[in-house]
Design a protein around this motif. Structure first.
Motif, PDB file in Angstrom:
ATOM      1  N   SER A  56      44.627  25.329  59.188  1.00 20.77           N
ATOM      2  CA  SER A  56      44.076  24.898  60.817  1.00 20.77           C
ATOM      3  C   SER A  56      43.392  26.306  60.795  1.00 20.77           C
ATOM      4  N   ASP A  58      43.020  29.524  63.301  1.00 19.86           N
ATOM      5  CA  ASP A  58      43.313  30.702  63.511  1.00 19.86           C
ATOM      6  C   ASP A  58      42.760  31.522  65.233  1.00 19.86           C
ATOM      7  N   LEU A 139      34.172  34.116  52.055  1.00 21.30           N
ATOM      8  CA  LEU A 139      34.976  33.897  51.154  1.00 21.30           C
ATOM      9  C   LEU A 139      35.716  32.198  50.796  1.00 21.30           C
ATOM     10  N   THR A 179      51.054  35.716  50.684  1.00 21.24           N
ATOM     11  CA  THR A 179      51.498  35.822  52.420  1.00 21.24           C
ATOM     12  C   THR A 179      50.387  35.967  52.490  1.00 21.24           C
ATOM     13  N   GLY A 180      49.675  35.720  52.446  1.00 21.56           N
ATOM     14  CA  GLY A 180      47.810  35.963  53.104  1.00 21.56           C
ATOM     15  C   GLY A 180      47.831  34.380  54.932  1.00 21.56           C
ATOM     16  N   SER A 181      47.054  34.766  54.833  1.00 22.33           N
ATOM     17  CA  SER A 181      47.030  33.693  56.065  1.00 22.33           C
ATOM     18  C   SER A 181      46.618  32.121  55.589  1.00 22.33           C
ATOM     19  N   THR A 182      46.346  32.191  54.451  1.00 23.72           N
ATOM     20  CA  THR A 182      46.062  30.241  53.385  1.00 23.72           C
ATOM     21  C   THR A 182      47.701  30.432  53.705  1.00 23.72           C
ATOM     22  N   GLN A 185      49.747  29.304  56.252  1.00 24.94           N
ATOM     23  CA  GLN A 185      49.911  27.790  56.852  1.00 24.94           C
ATOM     24  C   GLN A 185      50.519  26.913  56.193  1.00 24.94           C
ATOM     25  N   ARG A 202      53.603  39.999  47.847  1.00 22.70           N
ATOM     26  CA  ARG A 202      53.869  40.836  46.767  1.00 22.70           C
ATOM     27  C   ARG A 202      53.955  42.248  48.085  1.00 22.70           C
ATOM     28  N   THR A 203      53.190  41.879  49.763  1.00 22.19           N
ATOM     29  CA  THR A 203      52.880  42.475  50.652  1.00 22.19           C
ATOM     30  C   THR A 203      53.749  42.010  51.897  1.00 22.19           C
ATOM     31  N   LYS A 289      46.321  44.877  57.501  1.00 22.08           N
ATOM     32  CA  LYS A 289      45.936  43.557  56.566  1.00 22.08           C
ATOM     33  C   LYS A 289      45.269  42.815  57.292  1.00 22.08           C
ATOM     34  N   ARG A 290      44.597  41.275  57.365  1.00 20.24           N
ATOM     35  CA  ARG A 290      44.373  40.129  58.733  1.00 20.24           C
ATOM     36  C   ARG A 290      45.046  40.281  59.039  1.00 20.24           C
ATOM     37  N   ALA A 337      47.775  30.778  46.164  1.00 20.12           N
ATOM     38  CA  ALA A 337      47.302  31.218  47.579  1.00 20.12           C
ATOM     39  C   ALA A 337      46.604  32.617  47.658  1.00 20.12           C
ATOM     40  N   GLY A 339      43.685  34.164  47.136  1.00 18.83           N
ATOM     41  CA  GLY A 339      42.483  34.951  48.188  1.00 18.83           C
ATOM     42  C   GLY A 339      41.378  34.369  47.321  1.00 18.83           C
ATOM     43  N   TRP A 452      41.776  42.545  51.506  1.00 23.92           N
ATOM     44  CA  TRP A 452      40.718  42.416  50.931  1.00 23.92           C
ATOM     45  C   TRP A 452      39.024  42.985  51.849  1.00 23.92           C
TER      46      TRP A 452
HETATM   47  P1  NAP Z   1      44.667  36.977  51.131  1.00 27.46           P
HETATM   48  O1  NAP Z   1      44.573  37.301  52.602  1.00 27.46           O
HETATM   49  O2  NAP Z   1      43.572  37.537  50.349  1.00 27.46           O
HETATM   50  O3  NAP Z   1      45.914  36.691  50.797  1.00 27.46           O
HETATM   51  C1  NAP Z   1      46.242  36.565  48.757  1.00 27.46           C
HETATM   52  C2  NAP Z   1      47.524  36.871  48.691  1.00 27.46           C
HETATM   53  O4  NAP Z   1      47.873  36.873  47.474  1.00 27.46           O
HETATM   54  C3  NAP Z   1      48.259  37.933  49.435  1.00 27.46           C
HETATM   55  O5  NAP Z   1      49.746  37.989  50.306  1.00 27.46           O
HETATM   56  C4  NAP Z   1      48.305  38.928  47.917  1.00 27.46           C
HETATM   57  O6  NAP Z   1      49.282  39.820  47.881  1.00 27.46           O
HETATM   58  C5  NAP Z   1      48.478  38.302  47.293  1.00 27.46           C
HETATM   59  N1  NAP Z   1      48.391  38.951  45.678  1.00 27.46           N
HETATM   60  C6  NAP Z   1      47.133  38.449  44.997  1.00 27.46           C
HETATM   61  N2  NAP Z   1      47.117  38.267  43.682  1.00 27.46           N
HETATM   62  C7  NAP Z   1      48.536  38.287  43.257  1.00 27.46           C
HETATM   63  C8  NAP Z   1      49.041  38.954  42.608  1.00 27.46           C
HETATM   64  N3  NAP Z   1      48.149  38.408  41.328  1.00 27.46           N
HETATM   65  N4  NAP Z   1      50.040  38.456  42.819  1.00 27.46           N
HETATM   66  C9  NAP Z   1      51.050  38.090  43.231  1.00 27.46           C
HETATM   67  N5  NAP Z   1      50.367  38.466  44.847  1.00 27.46           N
HETATM   68  C10 NAP Z   1      48.894  37.967  44.604  1.00 27.46           C
HETATM   69  O7  NAP Z   1      43.970  35.429  50.204  1.00 27.46           O
HETATM   70  P2  NAP Z   1      44.072  34.511  51.760  1.00 27.46           P
HETATM   71  O8  NAP Z   1      45.340  33.918  52.456  1.00 27.46           O
HETATM   72  O9  NAP Z   1      43.081  32.608  51.665  1.00 27.46           O
HETATM   73  O10 NAP Z   1      43.155  34.516  53.329  1.00 27.46           O
HETATM   74  C11 NAP Z   1      41.562  34.865  53.083  1.00 27.46           C
HETATM   75  C12 NAP Z   1      40.864  34.711  54.590  1.00 27.46           C
HETATM   76  O11 NAP Z   1      40.708  33.921  54.773  1.00 27.46           O
HETATM   77  C13 NAP Z   1      42.438  35.386  55.399  1.00 27.46           C
HETATM   78  O12 NAP Z   1      42.217  36.988  55.516  1.00 27.46           O
HETATM   79  C14 NAP Z   1      41.425  35.415  56.707  1.00 27.46           C
HETATM   80  O13 NAP Z   1      40.525  35.447  56.604  1.00 27.46           O
HETATM   81  C15 NAP Z   1      40.575  34.024  55.840  1.00 27.46           C
HETATM   82  N6  NAP Z   1      41.688  32.356  56.574  1.00 27.46           N
HETATM   83  C16 NAP Z   1      41.434  32.202  57.773  1.00 27.46           C
HETATM   84  C17 NAP Z   1      42.285  31.226  57.967  1.00 27.46           C
HETATM   85  C18 NAP Z   1      42.208  31.031  59.695  1.00 27.46           C
HETATM   86  O14 NAP Z   1      42.763  29.858  60.453  1.00 27.46           O
HETATM   87  N7  NAP Z   1      41.386  31.646  60.812  1.00 27.46           N
HETATM   88  C19 NAP Z   1      43.128  30.433  57.631  1.00 27.46           C
HETATM   89  C20 NAP Z   1      43.112  30.752  56.090  1.00 27.46           C
HETATM   90  C21 NAP Z   1      42.032  31.940  55.658  1.00 27.46           C
HETATM   91  P3  NAP Z   1      48.911  41.333  48.775  1.00 27.46           P
HETATM   92  O15 NAP Z   1      49.001  41.485  50.037  1.00 27.46           O
HETATM   93  O16 NAP Z   1      49.898  41.912  47.605  1.00 27.46           O
HETATM   94  O17 NAP Z   1      47.551  41.630  47.777  1.00 27.46           O
END
Ligand code: NAP
Length: 485
Positions: A56, A58, A139, A179-182, A185, A202-203, A289-290, A337, A339, A452
């Motif tokens: 979805s 946010d 992204l 543990t990012g936004s994705t 969800q 991880r964080t 972080k975001r 998930a 990123g 990121w």
């Molecule tokens: P992200 O925010 O970059 O999160 C990636 C996650 O993976 C983090 O928790 C990261 O840990 C972990 N990770 C990456 N490499 C790893 C590894 N080798 N070992 C263990 N953990 C690892 O990615 P995302 O959740 O896909 O979101 C990306 C962006 O997309 C968001 O910030 C947002 O801007 C957008 N998004 C928006 C929405 C929305 O509702 N609008 C929804 C989803 C995504 P660390 O934190 O330790 O690096």
């Protein structure tokens, strides 16, 4: 404008949110000679690529909409991904965008030669255009983790943005890395469907609780009948997000303290086991972080079949994932998930500007563009949601609309015959980057976390000023920042 404007041919790269916007706005301006290049077979960009459960947005739906195509029909305050994808498809169809799109063919090269751009696609198609608009998204290149043994896993393993719908989730032992936004969800959406859920963190993240009520039929009917109410809702939400944007660029603001307190209260009040609470407690400031927006993540991770794993990942084995404590977490399906590569933009496309200068050279060591829109030596090549623009928890649609309004003014100068080519001056870019770097030091993004948002130097690759300033900058180009040839 000149009464005999110069006919211009344009190429728009990408038929996601910003590409659809470009097509509509070019048409409105009477520039109907253009093609939108789309590598996939349908429009929608990120809303086409991401199909994970729980997807979805946010950002509230009434703000995450084109200002010129507000919809009274949203089902929820934060509508699900498929509904958002249908919205973009509908807007594209209704505004006659589809007929301009060349589907299923990726642009691989753009070369500035003899005063025009030659756009080349993977299928060998060539187009000669005056203006290129790169609407390729931010992204969209999945970042795969470099974990030993990932290819040996017996079950299904895939990135969140490439969800494998053949993989059986129901009743499965599901692992999620990230543990990012994705990830958050996905966790909330699938916890009741799986036999066991292991979330590899991880964080820890700060989580802002935000309910997501449905709109009633009556509310939708009211908005349908009162378009001025719809417009007022958009404006109210936009003003609210301005406050958030101001908060994140000023670590001493009252708003950022409010965000921190709301996240802290969420953690303290809604995570009951004190051990789990500590493992979920971030050691940095909220919004560094975001910010994660979720009404139900904490409830989901406290389900009896869910486990938060904080031991570091050692390797992946055929039967599952082994952590540093020696434990094997047996899994049927593993979701990455993890990123995206946030600094790719239109790459791996080759872009060759004036005097043979490549984008790789221009972006060595990192992507830069004046006001995130124009690169010196790349005349008539404009970016939407390019490097170092507003990112974070805002509506990127609003950002792209403002940017397009600005770009259109530069295009008008070309069309009117005032110049043939326009690109940012190197000095303007250098000064912009200097000021941006300096202002970044006051933002919440540099208060002690990895994300990121940060570039290779640890400097936020984003807009470090208020959103009001962004609006002001986008009102009209400063001619002294550009080279008009
Ligand atoms: P992200 O925010 O970059 O999160 C990636 C996650 O993976 C983090 O928790 C990261 O840990 C972990 N990770 C990456 N490499 C790893 C590894 N080798 N070992 C263990 N953990 C690892 O990615 P995302 O959740 O896909 O979101 C990306 C962006 O997309 C968001 O910030 C947002 O801007 C957008 N998004 C928006 C929405 C929305 O509702 N609008 C929804 C989803 C995504 P660390 O934190 O330790 O690096």
């Amino acid at each position: 404008m000149d009464s005999n404007p110069r006919p211009l041919r344009c190429a728009v790269i990408g038929a996601g949110m910003a590409g659809i916007l470009s097509a509509i706005k070019l048409t409105e301006a009477g520039l109907t000679d253009f093609t939108v290049y789309e590598k996939a077979d349908r429009v929608g960009g990120t809303w086409r690529d991401n199909t994970y459960p729980g997807l979805s947005c946010d950002v509230p739906s009434h703000l995450y909409s084109y200002s010129f195509a507000l919809s009274p029909e949203w089902s929820r305050h934060f509508s699900p991904g498929p509904e958002i994808r249908r919205y973009f498809e509908k807007v594209a169809e209704e505004h006659g965008v589809i007929q301009h799109v060349r589907f299923g063919d990726a642009v691989i090269r753009c070369t500035f030669a003899d005063g025009r751009w030659v756009v080349e696609t993977a299928a060998g198609h060539r187009d000669h255009v005056d203006v290129v608009i790169a609407a390729t998204g931010v992204l969209h290149h999945p970042k795969h983790p470099d974990i030993e043994g990932i290819d040996t896993f017996r079950g299904a393993v895939f990135h969140s943005a490439r969800w494998d719908h053949q993989a059986t989730i129901d009743g499965a032992r599901l692992g999620i890395i990230g543990t990012g936004s994705t990830a958050v969800q996905i966790v909330s959406a699938v916890v009741d469907r799986v036999a066991a859920l292991s979330l590899f963190q991880r964080t820890a993240q700060w989580v802002m609780p935000q309910e997501n009520p449905e709109y009633t039929d009556q509310e939708r009917a009211d908005l349908r009948e009162q378009p001025e109410q719809l417009a007022a809702t958009y404006q109210r939400l936009s003003d609210m997000f301005d406050l958030f944007a101001n908060a994140v660029v000023d670590t001493s603001s009252a708003e950022i303290k409010f965000i921190q307190q709301a996240c802290l209260a969420n953690l303290e009040n809604n995570v009951h086991d004190p051990v789990l609470r500590e493992r979920l407690r971030p050691d940095y400031q909220a919004a560094c972080k975001r910010l994660i927006i979720s009404p139900d993540f904490y409830a989901a991770i406290q389900q009896p079949n869910a486990e938060l794993v904080t031991d570091r990942i050692r390797r992946i084995e055929p039967a599952g994932l082994r952590t540093e404590d020696g434990r094997l977490h047996e899994l049927d399906v593993l979701v990455l998930a993890t990123g995206f590569k946030a600094d790719s933009f239109m790459r791996p496309m080759d872009v060759i500007g004036r005097r043979g200068k490549s984008l790789e050279q221009a972006w060595d060591p990192r992507p830069e563009a004046y006001l995130s829109i124009s690169i010196p030596e790349f005349p008539n090549f404009f970016m939407l949601n390019g490097p170092n623009g507003p990112i974070g928890n805002f509506s990127l649609i609003e950002v792209a609309e403002l940017q397009f309004g600005y770009i259109m003014q530069l295009i008008e100068r070309i069309r009117s015959g005032e110049c043939r080519h326009v690109s940012a001056r190197t000095a303007a870019l250098v000064e912009f980057e200097r000021a941006r770097e300096k202002a970044s030091q006051h933002t919440v993004w540099v208060t002690g976390c990895q994300s990121w948002y940060l570039d290779d130097r640890g400097i936020p690759a984003g807009w470090p000023w208020s959103f009001i300033r962004f609006r002001d900058e986008m009102k009209q180009p400063d001619p002294s920042a550009y080279e008009f040839a």
